[in-house]
Design an enzyme around this catalytic site. Structure first.
Site, PDB file in Angstrom:
ATOM      1  N   ARG A 307       0.791  -1.233   0.000  1.00  0.00           N
ATOM      2  CA  ARG A 307       0.000   0.000   0.000  1.00  0.00           C
ATOM      3  C   ARG A 307       0.829   1.293   0.000  1.00  0.00           C
ATOM      4  O   ARG A 307       0.487   2.231  -0.726  1.00  0.00           O
ATOM      5  CB  ARG A 307      -1.008  -0.001   1.163  1.00  0.00           C
ATOM      6  CG  ARG A 307      -2.014  -1.141   1.083  1.00  0.00           C
ATOM      7  CD  ARG A 307      -3.130  -1.021   2.106  1.00  0.00           C
ATOM      8  NE  ARG A 307      -4.080   0.004   1.754  1.00  0.00           N
ATOM      9  CZ  ARG A 307      -4.120   1.223   2.253  1.00  0.00           C
ATOM     10  NH1 ARG A 307      -3.250   1.592   3.181  1.00  0.00           N
ATOM     11  NH2 ARG A 307      -4.997   2.088   1.848  1.00  0.00           N
ATOM     12  N   CYS A 337      14.694  -5.014  -3.343  1.00  0.00           N
ATOM     13  CA  CYS A 337      15.538  -4.212  -4.215  1.00  0.00           C
ATOM     14  C   CYS A 337      14.690  -3.339  -5.138  1.00  0.00           C
ATOM     15  O   CYS A 337      14.599  -3.551  -6.351  1.00  0.00           O
ATOM     16  CB  CYS A 337      16.519  -5.100  -4.956  1.00  0.00           C
ATOM     17  SG  CYS A 337      17.757  -5.706  -3.810  1.00  0.00           S
TER      18      CYS A 337
END
Ligand code: PLP
Length: 410
Positions: A307, A337
């Site tokens: 979110r 990453c």
């Protein structure tokens, strides 16, 4: 979660004990809070014949579904798989509202076989439905009211560019199809999206429903969808469900009088029921200072809680290992990453490596949107119920990443 005598508790269980017992990252849900939210909505609409259809996609764990079923909710599902989960949790087919969007028509055929309430959101499918079932199986219709609700275009579904629903301006076409195939329309539905704070938006919806409903003599329910907003930050505007309940119930009552029959008033809350009940507990892997920022790295990220990245959502963060320590400013980032900032420049009680943090409001669209990106395992889920922390989903293991992969000879 509340602070008592220097420790954070969920019911009478220490949050730190949960992190230690079940490991991190872990999603923790407070059953009392979930039941409380359901009861709050029911109370707010006590004077209407209200049916709460919990939007399963917010949090899909079977134990949560069973809990909501036990306390009298129905289910709102958007895929046939969610429908099967709801059935497995014990909801009867007639309690399940099926509102797919752009799903294959075969899912609607399966929903009919299962006996679900079928909600159709486009004219081509309404024609198919009419051709196939004529008056033998009722359906409801999802309308697009052309109301921009909630301010966030990514979670608004009722504006004019939205892919959801049949435009209210296409009512004549709807009527043509309905009468051609003699389709029984048992419900009208609008879901304008999330985070509506103005009671007026729901009342506008009501006006649209009421002007349209006259054309449909066989109605059993009117479904106002959801959009109930909860507080993510202190001082956030939220939907005042009591004000809404009072006003909507009254205009619904007047409408039913005009319509000539009492109808059911349906609501489909997801976030309102489960958001605040959930916390994502994570461990800090690293505290790293740069000339401008002090980063706190945690053993979770956008793979578990999307979110903040997807919606710029604010999730409050607490250092549950050091609840009373001196406050400093940190940027909390995930271990993926990508730039997966969970909270930028937040005041937290001084953070050390291996502290446990709690990310709040993680009950809705947390685990249910989690993925295995970066080949990370999805977290465990724990339900605190009757002052006891119970495992309701095991943490994934490496084998889960291999399941389904087919190794070919190269
Ligand atoms: C997602 C969804 C809901 C629930 O929305 P919340 O903002 O979580 O309350 C309700 N109805 C439909 C059709 C949905 O797709």
């Amino acid at each position: 979660m509340e602070l008592r005598e220097g420790s954070y508790y969920i019911q009478n269980v220490k949050a730190l004990d949960i992190a230690e017992q079940f490991g991190t990252p872990v999603y923790v849900y407070d059953a009392d809070k979930i039941v409380h939210q359901l009861k709050t909505l029911k109370t707010a609409f006590a004077d209407a014949d209200v049916k709460i259809k919990y939007a399963v996609k917010a949090l899909t764990n079977l134990s949560i579904l069973r809990l909501l079923k036990k306390y009298g909710a129905g289910a709102d599902v958007v895929s046939i798989q969610e429908a099967h989960l709801a059935l497995k949790a014990g909801f009867s087919p007639s309690e399940i509202m099926f509102s797919p969007n752009c799903a294959d028509f075969s899912e609607i055929e399966e929903a009919v076989k299962l006996g679900l309430v079928v909600n159709i959101d486009n004219i081509p499918f309404l024609i198919k439905f009419g051709t196939q079932y004529r008056s033998s199986y009722p359906c409801s219709i999802r309308l697009n009211p052309h109301i921009m609700a909630g301010g966030n275009i990514k979670i608004s579904t009722g504006h004019s560019d939205s892919k959801f629903g049949i435009s209210v301006y296409q009512l004549p076409q709807i009527m043509e199809v309905v009468s051609q195939y003699n389709i029984q329309i048992q419900g009208l539905h609008i879901h304008t999206g999330s985070d509506i704070t103005e009671t007026d938006v729901f009342l506008k919806m009501a006006d649209i429903f009421f002007s349209v409903a006259r054309d449909f003599p066989d109605l059993k329910f009117i479904d106002f969808g959801s959009g109930f907003k909860v507080a993510y930050k202190e001082g956030d505007r939220v939907t005042n469900v009591f004000d809404l309940g009072l006003k909507l119930t009254e205009s619904f009552r007047l409408f039913c009088e005009q319509y000539g029959r009492k109808l059911e008033l349906w609501l489909e809350p997801g976030k309102f029921i489960v958001s605040e009940a959930g916390h994502l507990l994570a461990k800090t892997t690293l505290v790293k200072s740069t000339p401008s920022t002090t980063f706190v790295g945690v053993n979770t990220g956008l793979n578990h809680l999307l979110r903040p990245m997807m919606y710029d959502a604010y999730h409050h963060i607490l250092n549950i290992s050091n609840p009373t320590g001196e406050q400093k400013v940190y940027t909390v980032v995930g271990y993926i990453c990508e730039t997966d900032t969970i909270g930028a420049e937040r005041k937290l009680n001084e953070v050390h490596e291996s502290d446990f943090l709690a990310i709040k409001n993680a009950g809705a669209y947390g685990f249910s949107m989690a993925s295995n990106y970066n080949s990370r395992l999805r977290p465990a889920e724990v339900l605190v119920i009757n002052n006891e922390a119970r495992l309701i989903r095991e943490r994934e293991v490496f084998e889960d990443l291999l399941r389904g992969q087919v190794e070919i000879e190269l």
